[in-house]
Scaffold this active site. Structure first.
Site, PDB file in Angstrom:
ATOM      1  N   LYS A 125       0.821  -1.200   0.138  1.00  0.00           N
ATOM      2  CA  LYS A 125       0.031   0.152   0.044  1.00  0.00           C
ATOM      3  C   LYS A 125       0.862   1.325  -0.174  1.00  0.00           C
ATOM      4  CE  LYS A 125      -1.332   1.669   4.028  1.00  0.00           C
ATOM      5  NZ  LYS A 125      -1.438   2.869   4.598  1.00  0.00           N
ATOM      6  N   ASN A 126       2.073   1.320   0.921  1.00  0.00           N
ATOM      7  CA  ASN A 126       2.670   2.653   1.051  1.00  0.00           C
ATOM      8  C   ASN A 126       3.586   2.874  -0.150  1.00  0.00           C
ATOM      9  OD1 ASN A 126       1.439   3.132   3.332  1.00  0.00           O
ATOM     10  ND2 ASN A 126       2.897   2.438   4.687  1.00  0.00           N
ATOM     11  N   CYS A 182      -3.160  12.985  13.334  1.00  0.00           N
ATOM     12  CA  CYS A 182      -4.106  11.772  13.005  1.00  0.00           C
ATOM     13  C   CYS A 182      -3.981  10.971  14.400  1.00  0.00           C
ATOM     14  CB  CYS A 182      -3.526  10.964  11.716  1.00  0.00           C
ATOM     15  SG  CYS A 182      -1.927  10.191  11.989  1.00  0.00           S
ATOM     16  N   ARG A 210       2.355  13.988  13.384  1.00  0.00           N
ATOM     17  CA  ARG A 210       2.741  13.816  11.903  1.00  0.00           C
ATOM     18  C   ARG A 210       2.927  15.098  11.173  1.00  0.00           C
ATOM     19  NH1 ARG A 210      -0.090   8.661   9.416  1.00  0.00           N
ATOM     20  NH2 ARG A 210       1.684   8.695   8.226  1.00  0.00           N
ATOM     21  N   ASP A 250       7.024  19.344   7.963  1.00  0.00           N
ATOM     22  CA  ASP A 250       8.058  20.430   8.003  1.00  0.00           C
ATOM     23  C   ASP A 250       9.374  20.107   6.961  1.00  0.00           C
ATOM     24  OD1 ASP A 250       8.305  18.662  10.258  1.00  0.00           O
ATOM     25  OD2 ASP A 250      10.098  19.769  10.561  1.00  0.00           O
ATOM     26  N   ASP A 258       5.136  -0.085  12.028  1.00  0.00           N
ATOM     27  CA  ASP A 258       3.627  -0.470  11.544  1.00  0.00           C
ATOM     28  C   ASP A 258       3.402  -1.886  11.813  1.00  0.00           C
ATOM     29  OD1 ASP A 258       3.285   1.917  10.229  1.00  0.00           O
ATOM     30  OD2 ASP A 258       3.875   1.369   8.166  1.00  0.00           O
ATOM     31  N   ARG A 276      -8.612   0.400   5.036  1.00  0.00           N
ATOM     32  CA  ARG A 276      -7.829   1.124   4.470  1.00  0.00           C
ATOM     33  C   ARG A 276      -6.683   0.520   3.959  1.00  0.00           C
ATOM     34  NH1 ARG A 276      -6.923   6.857   7.663  1.00  0.00           N
ATOM     35  NH2 ARG A 276      -5.554   6.943   5.825  1.00  0.00           N
TER      36      ARG A 276
HETATM   37  C1  EPZ Z   1       5.020   6.409   6.475  1.00  0.00           C
HETATM   38  O1  EPZ Z   1       4.408   7.887   7.038  1.00  0.00           O
HETATM   39  C2  EPZ Z   1       3.958   5.483   6.309  1.00  0.00           C
HETATM   40  N1  EPZ Z   1       2.850   5.847   5.493  1.00  0.00           N
HETATM   41  C3  EPZ Z   1       3.551   5.113   7.672  1.00  0.00           C
HETATM   42  O2  EPZ Z   1       2.478   4.048   7.321  1.00  0.00           O
HETATM   43  C4  EPZ Z   1       4.400   4.563   8.438  1.00  0.00           C
HETATM   44  O3  EPZ Z   1       4.116   4.355   9.744  1.00  0.00           O
HETATM   45  C5  EPZ Z   1       5.627   5.488   8.725  1.00  0.00           C
HETATM   46  O4  EPZ Z   1       6.136   5.787   7.196  1.00  0.00           O
HETATM   47  C6  EPZ Z   1       6.932   5.062   9.428  1.00  0.00           C
HETATM   48  O5  EPZ Z   1       7.517   3.811   8.706  1.00  0.00           O
HETATM   49  C7  EPZ Z   1       3.113   6.051   4.132  1.00  0.00           C
HETATM   50  O6  EPZ Z   1       3.848   5.405   3.727  1.00  0.00           O
HETATM   51  C8  EPZ Z   1       1.800   6.445   3.319  1.00  0.00           C
HETATM   52  P1  EPZ Z   1       7.535   9.504   8.444  1.00  0.00           P
HETATM   53  P2  EPZ Z   1       5.356   9.015   7.023  1.00  0.00           P
HETATM   54  O7  EPZ Z   1       7.853  10.708   7.648  1.00  0.00           O
HETATM   55  O8  EPZ Z   1       5.856   9.127   5.821  1.00  0.00           O
HETATM   56  C9  EPZ Z   1       8.620  12.559  11.702  1.00  0.00           C
HETATM   57  C10 EPZ Z   1       0.657   2.685   7.949  1.00  0.00           C
HETATM   58  O9  EPZ Z   1       0.062   2.158   9.036  1.00  0.00           O
HETATM   59  N2  EPZ Z   1       8.422  13.617  10.692  1.00  0.00           N
HETATM   60  O10 EPZ Z   1       8.736   8.323   8.115  1.00  0.00           O
HETATM   61  O11 EPZ Z   1       4.155  10.188   7.389  1.00  0.00           O
HETATM   62  C11 EPZ Z   1       7.246  12.107  12.129  1.00  0.00           C
HETATM   63  O12 EPZ Z   1       6.608  12.563  13.182  1.00  0.00           O
HETATM   64  C12 EPZ Z   1       1.164   3.886   8.037  1.00  0.00           C
HETATM   65  O13 EPZ Z   1       0.644   2.202   6.830  1.00  0.00           O
HETATM   66  C13 EPZ Z   1       8.871  15.139  10.826  1.00  0.00           C
HETATM   67  O14 EPZ Z   1       9.027  15.256  12.215  1.00  0.00           O
HETATM   68  O15 EPZ Z   1       6.323   8.697   8.288  1.00  0.00           O
HETATM   69  C14 EPZ Z   1       7.907  10.608  12.633  1.00  0.00           C
HETATM   70  O16 EPZ Z   1       8.250  10.939  14.074  1.00  0.00           O
HETATM   71  C15 EPZ Z   1       0.975   4.891   9.201  1.00  0.00           C
HETATM   72  N3  EPZ Z   1       8.725  15.995  10.140  1.00  0.00           N
HETATM   73  C16 EPZ Z   1       9.089  10.427  11.856  1.00  0.00           C
HETATM   74  O17 EPZ Z   1       9.270  11.588  11.398  1.00  0.00           O
HETATM   75  C17 EPZ Z   1       8.169  15.788   8.775  1.00  0.00           C
HETATM   76  O18 EPZ Z   1       8.153  16.648   7.888  1.00  0.00           O
HETATM   77  C18 EPZ Z   1       8.678   9.430  10.689  1.00  0.00           C
HETATM   78  O19 EPZ Z   1       7.722   9.627   9.871  1.00  0.00           O
HETATM   79  C19 EPZ Z   1       8.059  14.299   8.392  1.00  0.00           C
HETATM   80  C20 EPZ Z   1       8.110  13.338   9.467  1.00  0.00           C
END
Ligand code: EPZ
Length: 430
Positions: free
Chosen positions: A22-23, A117, A122, A125, A305, A397
């Protein structure tokens, strides 16, 4: 409102086929609009998030032709609008990938700012920092991110936090920027690599995806391609834990075992036997699972995940386990639901201390989010008696035909939408 009803206590046996990731699909669908040619995408999971993404794309003028439930032909030649509606971003955060794709192709995009969410705040920035470094002007107006640039110019960028979304979004925009971009401290998840491979198959020049430094040389145009999405390692891991928790023996087919290393290593640690083949893994559960400590980390560490799934396993294991969630701050809500089934745990900050119990018992519970929901289904399958799960829309989803695939392994589970169906299920399962 649909619910899952489960009569627990049946060890899962047999074979299950895993679908496309999915991702990876969400990034690839967005990237596909960066060419005016037709793009064929195969091994597409038929899940709600993917279908909402396709709707959002079709709303801005992308031609979306669903050839089969698992393949789609896309054409971004007639995009008439670079504004995504809030309706879509509200339903699926990953529609923010259209920001990087539209900015790369048209040098402008407008996407509503996603809110928090269920699993945490999330922020995005880092995505915006990347677009700015590429020379885009980024502002927030009326709740939307507006990004535009005369030209996007390659840059050298260090991501403060390892982020899957920021890595993919910036990589997409940089693929059509002028000159060379270097992104350091990138996410290395298999879906980051899959999106890079997809872009390269359209003529992009991206090297290093899967390591912490991605180097991109921008190209002016991308072209048609046909591409098949990688298998979903989280769906695979979920079925592996379902086998482990129910005392089962399951062959999980159509996987890339390398992507499952952290999950396999924890399954071994809690006492399972795991056999690896080229594209399959078999999980054989022990009589009783053992405790273990686990900390979620970016790939190749143990995935966030898969945290609720192991949490459920540990709630039935012998001994006390410590689970540390280091990616998202709000991913322990499933433990409150699990407590209704007799599990014992205590959450302190980003750590949960879980003391295993011999037996969970069925209860009425709710899915707090996608992965937590899937984990609670595993709890229901392992528990004594009947479990009813509300809010299964979260599970739908990201899991295609979840109940059907579980029934194929012998599980007693049905998706119901009335009391009458619940009574019928009880009658049938005894
Ligand atoms: C992706 O989310 C996945 N979603 C998530 O899957 C998954 O849990 C996550 O990566 C971690 O592996 C998709 O691929 C669509 P991140 P993403 O940016 O990209 C911080 C599922 O169940 N951060 O890697 O949103 C953030 O807060 C879902 O399928 C910032 O600080 O996650 C987190 O602590 C849920 N600033 C960390 O980075 C930013 O601009 C990692 O988040 C972006 C992120």
């Amino acid at each position: 409102m649909e619910q899952y009803i489960i009569k627990g206590g049946v060890p899962l046996h047999g074979e299950v086929e895993i679908g496309g990731a999915k991702n990876a699909a969400l990034g690839i669908l967005a990237a596909a609009i960066m060419t005016d040619d037709e793009v064929l995408i195969e091994n597409l999971p038929d899940v709600r998030d993917v279908n909402v993404m396709l709707e959002a794309m079709s709303q801005i003028g992308v031609k979306v032709e669903r050839l089969t439930p698992h393949s789609v032909m896309l054409c971004g030649a007639n995009i008439g609008d670079v504004n995504i509606e809030y309706e879509y971003i509200k339903k699926i955060r990953a529609s923010y990938y259209l920001l990087g794709a539209l900015l790369g192709k048209y040098k402008k995009a407008e996407v509503p700012l996603p809110g928090g969410c269920n699993i945490g705040s999330r922020p995005i920035d880092l995505h915006l920092k990347g677009f700015k470094a590429l020379g885009a002007k980024v502002s927030i107006r009326n709740g939307s991110i507006c990004a535009h640039a005369e030209h996007l110019k390659g840059c050298h960028l260090f991501l403060d936090t390892v982020s899957v979304g920021a890595t993919i979004n910036i990589m997409m925009a940089a693929a059509m920027a002028e000159g060379r971009t270097v992104i350091e401290n990138c996410a290395k998840e298999p879906h980051v690599v899959d999106v890079a491979n997809f872009l390269n198959s359209m003529g992009a020049n991206i090297k290093g995806a899967g390591t912490d430094v991605i180097r991109i040389v921008g190209v002016e145009k991308l072209h048609m391609t046909e591409y098949s999405i990688i298998p979903d390692q989280i769906e695979a891991g979920t079925f592996m834990f379902a086998a482990a928790c129910t005392g089962g023996d399951v062959l999980v087919k159509n996987v890339i075992p390398k992507h499952l290393e952290a999950t396999i290593s924890k399954l071994l640690e809690i006492g399972c036997r795991v056999e690896e083949f080229d594209t399959e893994v078999r999980v054989i559960a022990p009589k009783r699972l053992s405790c273990a400590n686990v900390k979620t980390l970016p790939y190749p560490g143990y995935p966030t995940d898969m945290q609720p799934q192991i949490g459920v396993a540990l709630s039935m294991a012998e001994g006390t386990s410590i689970v540390t969630e280091s990616i998202f701050e709000n991913r322990f809500k499933y433990l409150d639901e699990l407590a209704r089934m007799g599990a014992t745990s205590k959450v302190e900050g980003n750590t949960a201390i879980i003391t295993g119990t011999d037996k969970l018992t069925g209860a009425r519970i709710s899915a707090p989010d996608l992965r937590a929901g899937a984990a609670l289904v595993i709890a229901g399958l392992s528990a004594e008696g009947v479990t009813t799960i509300d809010d299964i829309v979260y599970i739908q989803r990201g899991y295609e035909c979840f109940d059907e695939k579980l029934r194929g392994l012998g599980a007693k589970i049905e998706c119901i939408s009335s009391q009458r169906e619940a009574r019928k299920f009880m009658l049938m399962t005894g």
